[in-house]
Structures are given as structure tokens and as C-alpha cells.
Design an enzyme around this catalytic site. Structure first.
Site, short mmCIF file in Angstrom:
data_model
loop_
_atom_site.label_atom_id
_atom_site.label_comp_id
_atom_site.label_asym_id
_atom_site.label_seq_id
_atom_site.Cartn_x
_atom_site.Cartn_y
_atom_site.Cartn_z
CG ASP A 201 -1.97 -1.12 1.16
OD1 ASP A 201 -1.95 -1.91 0.21
OD2 ASP A 201 -2.78 -1.21 2.11
CE LYS B 146 -3.53 -4.46 1.23
NZ LYS B 146 -4.35 -3.61 2.09
CB CYS C 61 -2.35 -2.84 5.27
SG CYS C 61 -3.97 -2.04 5.13
#
Length: 219
Positions: A23, A128, A161
Site C-alpha cells: 500500500d 485488495k 495492513c
């Protein structure tokens, strides 16, 4: 090949190791993005960009697989449950128009990976819809097809995450190493706590090491 790590050396498996960069998106990292708009100090995240870029360069030189993830949703938000979209007391929610387009929506400017860490042709990009990289994605099957057994992690944020993806990977039998200077949180104590949890009880989730230790081991 051993990497000096916590809580004890990590055994790297050349040819069976992939890098996962979690990310590194504009909305989380850049000034003027969603994270910044929420009042977070994004300079903590921008500080790791050179280390993440160095880690990417190391894997690319060796021809080892690289996976990039983006937390993102379809434009119609059909993969974003209300429990996620409506949580929190902020004025901006997933799907709303933010400083860099619709927040966490695929194809929007803010959802893109920052230029310094952008994927090269042939590298895997995983969109995701959850915090973890395995939820509603095909990444497990793709890793198995590549013969990958070991994963090296970087990215943001450490306690959300990154840690979630490491825990999911650990449950699936992958040997996981987090590069501590290639991950960060808006809250330094959250990063410290996540690292402590990952390495507790003999590495219950995995190992942690600085990039320099990995570079030394690889040579």
C-alpha cells in the site's frame, strides 16, 4: 543464506523468496492525500521511500518476484461492506471525493502507487478490498505458482495492513521477514508495538531486520 534478524537469524531461500510492498499509495503517503487530510503526519511515511526503493532495487537486481498491493475498491463499492465504509467519525469516507479523487477507489489518482516505488512491467499488482492481502484476492495461488515459500515485507502502515498481511501469510505457511526501516506508521508507538508482537515468543508471526542486514546477507 542467513539474515541477521530478530528474534534470531532468518534463513532466506533464494529463488523461493518474494518481496511484498504493501500500500505505498499516494493517498496514504503524499502531502495533500487522504492520510494528510485526516490530520496525520505523512512525513513519517514519506521518510521510508528511499529504503523501500532500495529494497525494490535489491530484488530486481536478483530477478526475484515482487508483489505490490493497493487497498482499493470497485467504483460501485460492491466490495466494500458497510461495516468498513461507515466506521469512524470523520467527514470523509471510502468512495467520497477526497483531495486526490474518490477515496480508496481503483483508478483514482490517490489510489496509485507513488512514483518512486511504482511497479515495473511483469511485477504483480494486487488490488485488495481488505486490510490483508489474501482476502478476496488470488495472491496465494499466484505465489504458489511461482514456488514462493518465503516473503519479505515492506510498506504501510506497520500495525494495520502490513501486520495483517504478515499474519495471513504466516497462517498459510510462508516464512515472513519484515524490513523494519522499510515500514512505518503515523504513530511511532504503534509501529514499535507491532514489531514487538511479530517477534514475540520466538517469532510467532515472523522475523524483523533492517535493510542493511538483508543487503549484507545477499551480497
Amino acid at each position: 543464506m542467513e539474515v541477521e534478524a530478530k528474534p534470531y537469524p532468518y534463513v532466506l531461500a533464494p529463488g523461493r523468496t518474494a518481496l511484498v510492498v504493501i500500500d505505498m499509495q499516494r493517498d496514504f503517503i503524499e502531502p495533500g492525500g487522504f492520510g494528510d487530510a485526516l490530520g496525520n503526519d505523512v512525513s513519517r511515511l514519506t521518510a521510508i521511500i528511499p529504503t523501500v526503493a532500495g529494497l525494490l532495487a535489491l530484488f530486481r537486481r536478483n530477478g526475484w518476484p515482487v508483489i505490490h498491493t493497493r487497498e482499493s475498491h470497485r467504483p460501485d463499492l460492491s466490495d466494500c461492506p458497510p461495516a468498513k465504509r461507515l466506521r469512524g467519525g470523520g467527514t470523509l469516507r471510502i468512495g467520497d471525493a477526497g483531495p486526490m479523487g474518490r477515496i480508496l477507489v481503483r483508478g483514482e489518482p490517490g489510489n496509485a502507487i507513488i512514483e518512486a516505488c511504482s511497479p515495473l512491467e511483469g511485477e504483480i499488482v494486487v488490488d485488495k478490498p481488505g486490510k490483508g492481502m489474501f482476502w478476496h484476492t488470488d495472491v496465494h495461488e499466484r505465489l504458489k505458482a511461482l514456488g514462493v515459500t518465503h516473503l519479505v515485507f515492506a510498506g504501510v502502515t506497520t500495525e494495520v495492513c502490513v501486520q495483517t498481511s504478515m499474519r495471513e501469510a504466516n497462517d498459510r505457511g510462508f516464512e515472513c521477514l519484515l524490513i523494519e526501516d522499510a515500514t512505518e506508521s503515523y504513530f511511532p508507538h504503534f509501529k514499535a508495538s507491532a514489531i514487538e508482537m511479530i517477534t514475540a515468543q520466538g517469532g510467532i508471526v515472523g522475523w524483523v531486520a533492517p535493510l542493511a542486514s538483508l543487503e549484507k546477507a545477499v551480497g
